[in-house]
Design a protein around this motif. Sequence first.
Motif, PDB file in Angstrom:
ATOM      1  N   ALA A   1       0.832  -1.204   0.000  1.00  0.00           N
ATOM      2  CA  ALA A   1       0.000   0.000   0.000  1.00  0.00           C
ATOM      3  C   ALA A   1       0.870   1.259   0.000  1.00  0.00           C
ATOM      4  O   ALA A   1       0.550   2.240  -0.675  1.00  0.00           O
TER       5      ALA A   1
ATOM      6  N   GLU B   1      -4.699   2.651  -8.465  1.00  0.00           N
ATOM      7  CA  GLU B   1      -3.607   2.297  -7.564  1.00  0.00           C
ATOM      8  C   GLU B   1      -3.598   3.152  -6.292  1.00  0.00           C
ATOM      9  O   GLU B   1      -3.450   2.629  -5.189  1.00  0.00           O
TER      10      GLU B   1
ATOM     11  N   LEU C   1      -3.980  -5.346  -4.460  1.00  0.00           N
ATOM     12  CA  LEU C   1      -2.662  -4.699  -4.542  1.00  0.00           C
ATOM     13  C   LEU C   1      -1.570  -5.708  -4.873  1.00  0.00           C
ATOM     14  O   LEU C   1      -0.623  -5.396  -5.593  1.00  0.00           O
TER      15      LEU C   1
ATOM     16  N   GLY D   1      -4.238   1.879  -2.595  1.00  0.00           N
ATOM     17  CA  GLY D   1      -3.153   2.073  -1.633  1.00  0.00           C
ATOM     18  C   GLY D   1      -3.628   2.728  -0.358  1.00  0.00           C
ATOM     19  O   GLY D   1      -3.230   2.334   0.739  1.00  0.00           O
TER      20      GLY D   1
ATOM     21  N   ALA E   1       2.102   1.757  -3.417  1.00  0.00           N
ATOM     22  CA  ALA E   1       1.051   2.277  -4.285  1.00  0.00           C
ATOM     23  C   ALA E   1       0.836   3.775  -4.089  1.00  0.00           C
ATOM     24  O   ALA E   1       0.477   4.486  -5.021  1.00  0.00           O
TER      25      ALA E   1
END
Length: 144
Positions: free
Chosen positions: A16, A123, A87, A127, A19
């Motif tokens: 995360a 993304e 993810l 994230g 991201a």
Amino acid sequence: MTPMGLLGSVMLLLVAALACERSLGKHLPSLRFWLQALSPLSGMLGIGAAVSGLYCTIKMVAYLGFIRYAPVVYIGSLAAGLASFLLGLRFGYTMLLLWFGQKLSSGQRRLGERMHAQLCENETTLGAAGLVFGTFCALLNIVK
């Protein structure tokens, strides 16, 4: 009951953070260096996060009756598992394609490319959700 263990929570927090690298780097410039140093490992972290997220999601669906006793824990763990899986697919897709790409048909490859493109578009949102739910699951593991 915390199906996503501390290791799974840490993996979710790492992917995360990768991201959200741009937005985190704006607010914390020193963190950008560490995230860029971690980026060569993103494929392996992604595969680990995807496996951990799939396991967590399957385990939470199997314990559907648990929602009556602790709905916040159940929904938070299920969301953490889904975020980790998505993810993980986003970051581990290229490595999975290297390993299993020869065995895929052209239709399956196109579907995978479309899915990966959509995950790349979302993304930052994934994230941010991963940071929230990863922190939630890590705290559940530490406090219990």
